[in-house]
Write an enzyme that holds these catalytic residues in place. Structure first.
Site, PDB file in Angstrom:
ATOM      1  N   GLU A  15      -8.628  43.900  21.858  1.00  0.00           N
ATOM      2  CA  GLU A  15      -8.182  44.542  23.092  1.00  0.00           C
ATOM      3  C   GLU A  15      -7.512  45.895  22.833  1.00  0.00           C
ATOM      4  O   GLU A  15      -7.221  46.634  23.767  1.00  0.00           O
ATOM      5  CB  GLU A  15      -7.259  43.608  23.887  1.00  0.00           C
ATOM      6  CG  GLU A  15      -6.089  43.043  23.116  1.00  0.00           C
ATOM      7  CD  GLU A  15      -4.852  43.905  23.232  1.00  0.00           C
ATOM      8  OE1 GLU A  15      -4.654  44.533  24.286  1.00  0.00           O
ATOM      9  OE2 GLU A  15      -4.093  43.965  22.263  1.00  0.00           O
ATOM     10  N   GLN A 105      10.015  40.825  21.069  1.00  0.00           N
ATOM     11  CA  GLN A 105       8.928  40.101  20.402  1.00  0.00           C
ATOM     12  C   GLN A 105       8.715  40.577  18.964  1.00  0.00           C
ATOM     13  O   GLN A 105       8.294  39.814  18.106  1.00  0.00           O
ATOM     14  CB  GLN A 105       7.618  40.286  21.176  1.00  0.00           C
ATOM     15  CG  GLN A 105       7.501  39.442  22.418  1.00  0.00           C
ATOM     16  CD  GLN A 105       6.117  39.573  23.040  1.00  0.00           C
ATOM     17  OE1 GLN A 105       5.303  40.392  22.608  1.00  0.00           O
ATOM     18  NE2 GLN A 105       5.856  38.772  24.051  1.00  0.00           N
ATOM     19  N   LEU A 287       1.560  32.196  27.730  1.00  0.00           N
ATOM     20  CA  LEU A 287       2.330  31.445  26.754  1.00  0.00           C
ATOM     21  C   LEU A 287       1.478  31.133  25.526  1.00  0.00           C
ATOM     22  O   LEU A 287       1.968  31.170  24.389  1.00  0.00           O
ATOM     23  CB  LEU A 287       2.867  30.154  27.377  1.00  0.00           C
ATOM     24  CG  LEU A 287       3.804  29.322  26.494  1.00  0.00           C
ATOM     25  CD1 LEU A 287       5.025  30.127  26.081  1.00  0.00           C
ATOM     26  CD2 LEU A 287       4.222  28.043  27.214  1.00  0.00           C
ATOM     27  N   ALA A 288       0.194  30.848  25.736  1.00  0.00           N
ATOM     28  CA  ALA A 288      -0.721  30.568  24.620  1.00  0.00           C
ATOM     29  C   ALA A 288      -0.723  31.724  23.630  1.00  0.00           C
ATOM     30  O   ALA A 288      -0.641  31.538  22.406  1.00  0.00           O
ATOM     31  CB  ALA A 288      -2.135  30.319  25.142  1.00  0.00           C
ATOM     32  N   ASP A 289      -0.786  32.926  24.153  1.00  0.00           N
ATOM     33  CA  ASP A 289      -0.809  34.110  23.312  1.00  0.00           C
ATOM     34  C   ASP A 289       0.476  34.223  22.491  1.00  0.00           C
ATOM     35  O   ASP A 289       0.457  34.547  21.304  1.00  0.00           O
ATOM     36  CB  ASP A 289      -0.980  35.339  24.219  1.00  0.00           C
ATOM     37  CG  ASP A 289      -1.196  36.623  23.448  1.00  0.00           C
ATOM     38  OD1 ASP A 289      -1.622  36.545  22.289  1.00  0.00           O
ATOM     39  OD2 ASP A 289      -0.930  37.689  24.007  1.00  0.00           O
ATOM     40  N   GLN A 290       1.606  33.909  23.118  1.00  0.00           N
ATOM     41  CA  GLN A 290       2.898  34.151  22.474  1.00  0.00           C
ATOM     42  C   GLN A 290       3.322  33.077  21.480  1.00  0.00           C
ATOM     43  O   GLN A 290       4.102  33.360  20.569  1.00  0.00           O
ATOM     44  CB  GLN A 290       3.977  34.332  23.537  1.00  0.00           C
ATOM     45  CG  GLN A 290       3.750  35.602  24.351  1.00  0.00           C
ATOM     46  CD  GLN A 290       4.878  35.883  25.306  1.00  0.00           C
ATOM     47  OE1 GLN A 290       6.030  35.586  25.042  1.00  0.00           O
ATOM     48  NE2 GLN A 290       4.547  36.466  26.440  1.00  0.00           N
ATOM     49  N   HIS A 320      -6.610  39.269  24.464  1.00  0.00           N
ATOM     50  CA  HIS A 320      -5.312  39.436  23.821  1.00  0.00           C
ATOM     51  C   HIS A 320      -5.112  38.355  22.762  1.00  0.00           C
ATOM     52  O   HIS A 320      -4.725  38.630  21.623  1.00  0.00           O
ATOM     53  CB  HIS A 320      -4.231  39.298  24.902  1.00  0.00           C
ATOM     54  CG  HIS A 320      -3.242  40.411  24.916  1.00  0.00           C
ATOM     55  ND1 HIS A 320      -1.949  40.249  24.488  1.00  0.00           N
ATOM     56  CD2 HIS A 320      -3.355  41.703  25.315  1.00  0.00           C
ATOM     57  CE1 HIS A 320      -1.300  41.393  24.642  1.00  0.00           C
ATOM     58  NE2 HIS A 320      -2.125  42.290  25.138  1.00  0.00           N
TER      59      HIS A 320
END
Length: 352
Positions: A15, A105, A287-290, A320
């Site tokens: 991305e 992050q 949330l999956a990404d993080q 992402h």
């Protein structure tokens, strides 16, 4: 300033956004491996580092006494070589409405594993359309982090909306030597459902219309919704739909904009919430990404007495998230398996 074991990252892959920079810096801090990033944000209209990315880079330099080049707005390549990460009391200010949650992050993973506690004061945007808002951070993301061993709390001192910015929040971090992995494959029992409309320097009725729209369409009781008027430097409006379950909380978000009706903003948040509720997966798209990065670290750490890695069930992965997987594999010697289920869900398994 390049070392023989420098990790080379192409910022135009996948991305092609700022997450490649943030995650690369975060993983460099955790592993101690130098990193060189080229073609930064090549996939964006304004390529190169923006103010929030520069703040993240400078924060990473500060907590690790790193050697770095390329720390200027607009720069399209950077080199970063960390020293030992030091816990402490830090203050990071974006200086614009750029997202302060994205700065967090970058430095949080390394400070979760530091030798002592830390306190971070972050200033800038707290509620930005293209970044996790503070409420998501506090109620969805940090509870998952706290499940892994550390103790992290966040308190909001002032809201910061785009374009005025000026927000501030404080994060207290009690680290753990080891991140303990987990499996998050089911939501568990329903706990609560609520909708909140945040309003700053705008008519209260905007929030009232948004809340009413959600309550009516979702067939929720009036006590499940409220309008929160907040003080900020500029106007702002956000709708949150919070879905709390036994094992996880999801926060669906939509932002008010000039020329967009309140009811349309409410519908945007509802679309995300309805999709999540219908799917019956525990982990939403954002949330999956993080959670991939902390789970990846738990799989990478060499401590046989602790559970390592983990798995979670989510919706189809975003670009992402797929890009994030590639970055993790550059830095960590781990296995990441993505399995599609018969129900159309995605199970991500992260292991040593």
């Amino acid at each position: 300033m390049t070392s023989h074991n420098t990790i080379d990252i192409d910022g135009s892959q996948g991305e092609g956004g700022g997450q490649i920079v943030r995650s690369s810096l975060a993983l460099s801090l955790v592993t101690g491996k130098p990193v060189s990033i080229e073609n930064i944000r090549a996939g964006r209209n304004k390529p190169g580092l923006m103010r929030q990315h520069l703040t993240a880079l400078n924060a990473a330099i500060e907590i690790s006494s790193a050697t770095a080049s390329g720390n200027a707005v607009g720069v399209r390549s950077l080199q970063f070589e960390p020293d030992e990460v030091r816990a402490g009391d830090y203050h990071f200010s974006v200086g614009t409405a750029g997202s302060a949650t994205l700065v967090l992050q970058t430095v949080l993973p390394a400070l979760l594993l530091a030798k002592s506690s830390s306190r971070l004061t972050l200033e800038g945007g707290t509620h930005n359309q293209w970044a996790p808002p503070f409420d998501f951070l506090q109620r969805a993301f940090l509870p998952v982090i706290n499940r892994m061993g550390p103790r992290v709390s966040a308190s909001l001192e002032r809201h910061g909306f785009y374009p005025a910015g000026g927000g501030r929040f404080v994060v207290e971090i009690e680290p753990a030597q080891q991140l303990t992995g987990f499996d998050l494959l089911e939501r568990g029992k329903d706990v609560s459902r609520r909708v909140t409309a945040l309003i700053s320097n705008l008519p209260r009725q905007i929030g009232e219309r948004e809340v009413e729209k959600v309550l009516t369409r979702m067939n929720w009781h009036a006590t499940n919704g409220h309008v929160q008027e907040v003080a900020a430097h500029g106007p702002g409006n956000v709708v949150f739909i919070e879905i709390e379950s036994e094992h996880v909380t999801e926060v669906c978000t939509a932002f008010g904009r000039m020329g967009v009706k309140a009811e349309h903003v409410a519908r945007e948040a509802m679309r995300e919430a309805v999709n999540y509720l219908k799917s019956n997966v525990p982990v939403g798209t954002y949330l999956a990404d993080q959670i991939m990065l902390p789970l990846g670290i738990s799989a990478w750490q060499q401590n046989e007495t602790k559970q390592r890695g983990g798995s979670f069930c989510t919706l189809p992965l975003s670009r992402h998230a797929l890009t994030h997987i590639e970055i993790l594999k550059h830095f960590l010697d781990i296995s990441i398996e993505v399995v599609k289920t018969e129900e159309g869900h995605t199970v991500v398994k992260i292991s040593p």
